[in-house]
Enzyme design. Structure first.
Site, PDB file in Angstrom:
ATOM      1  CB  CYS A  49     -40.770  19.300 -38.037  1.00 14.07           C
ATOM      2  SG  CYS A  49     -40.267  20.060 -39.590  1.00 14.07           S
ATOM      3  NE  ARG A 126     -41.820  18.311 -44.287  1.00 12.17           N
ATOM      4  CZ  ARG A 126     -41.795  18.799 -43.053  1.00 12.17           C
ATOM      5  NH1 ARG A 126     -41.214  18.121 -42.085  1.00 12.17           N
ATOM      6  NH2 ARG A 126     -42.353  19.965 -42.768  1.00 12.17           N
TER       7      ARG A 126
HETATM    8  C1  BEZ Z   1     -43.660  22.405 -40.575  1.00 11.51           C
HETATM    9  O1  BEZ Z   1     -44.782  22.628 -40.118  1.00 11.51           O
HETATM   10  O2  BEZ Z   1     -42.952  21.500 -40.119  1.00 11.51           O
HETATM   11  C2  BEZ Z   1     -43.154  23.238 -41.690  1.00 11.51           C
HETATM   12  C3  BEZ Z   1     -44.045  23.666 -42.658  1.00 11.51           C
HETATM   13  C4  BEZ Z   1     -43.562  24.449 -43.709  1.00 11.51           C
HETATM   14  C5  BEZ Z   1     -42.220  24.771 -43.792  1.00 11.51           C
HETATM   15  C6  BEZ Z   1     -41.342  24.292 -42.826  1.00 11.51           C
HETATM   16  C7  BEZ Z   1     -41.801  23.515 -41.782  1.00 11.51           C
END
Ligand code: BEZ
Length: 212
Positions: A49, A126
């Site tokens: 993110c 997302r």
């Molecule tokens: C992230 O790194 O943004 C992420 C990865 C897996 C699940 C949720 C967020």
């Protein structure tokens, strides 16, 4: 069992909302007259993110030139959002200029179908909703939790949508601004005959390209 709400679809009015954000309370109707990219991310202080936020900020000025606003969302508190964007600025040198909705009660996420319970009940996927100046949904993209989005593709999508809007043409696969566009196919036999005489790049009666 959790009730499954129907999700908004392309061509439908974007669901109205009022939400707490890092820039104060905002309503969807505040964006009337502008294009809007409403996007969700799973959680603050997570690495994928963070890369996405930096990339969204990277296209912020290009979006502004195209009358497009950005609005983020996750099921985190406004304090978490503030701390995270401050951390991104402090550690990565990028100031996040767009507001982020603190959707703690999942109100907006539920309205837009941003939660995929089969993947996670507590995080938004997302999701990207492109909303036009009349507040109609024009495009929807979903990516899973573990895959960061191609943010340049979102800018390309905006260019394609705005090109369609301006010139009433379609855009082919992998189109980029400056490339030839697709002329809408003829829909009568007579128009098909006429099409073959036009000065387009004609592959066949149903498939012509032109420059704009
Ligand atoms: C992230 O790194 O943004 C992420 C990865 C897996 C699940 C949720 C967020």
């Amino acid at each position: 069992m959790e009730q499954v709400k129907s999700m908004p679809r392309i061509g439908e009015p974007a669901p109205q909302f009022e939400a707490v954000t890092t820039h104060g309370t905002l309503r969807l109707e505040d964006y009337k007259g502008s294009w809007l990219i409403l996007f969700s991310h799973p959680a603050d202080f997570t690495p994928v993110c963070t890369t996405e936020f930096i990339a969204f900020q990277g296209i912020y000025d290009e979006l502004k030139k195209r009358n497009v606003e950005l609005l983020g969302l996750s099921i985190d508190s406004v304090y978490s959002h503030i701390a995270w964007v401050r951390n991104i600025e402090e550690k990565m040198g990028v100031k996040i200029k767009f507001p982020v909705i603190a959707d703690l009660n999942k109100e907006v996420a539920s309205l837009y179908g941003m939660i995929m319970p089969g993947e996670s009940k507590t995080e938004t996927s997302r999701a990207v909703f492109v909303i036009d100046p009349e507040q109609k949904i024009r495009a929807i993209i979903y990516y899973p939790l573990t895959t960061g989005r191609n943010i340049d593709e979102i800018l390309r999508l905006i260019d394609a949508l705005q090109t369609h809007e301006k010139f009433k043409v379609a855009t082919p696969a992998n189109w980029r601004p400056g490339d030839d566009v697709i002329v809408p196919p003829p829909n009568t036999q007579e128009m098909a005959e006429q099409r073959m005489k036009e000065k387009y790049d004609i592959k066949d009666w149903y498939f012509s390209k032109k420059k704009i």
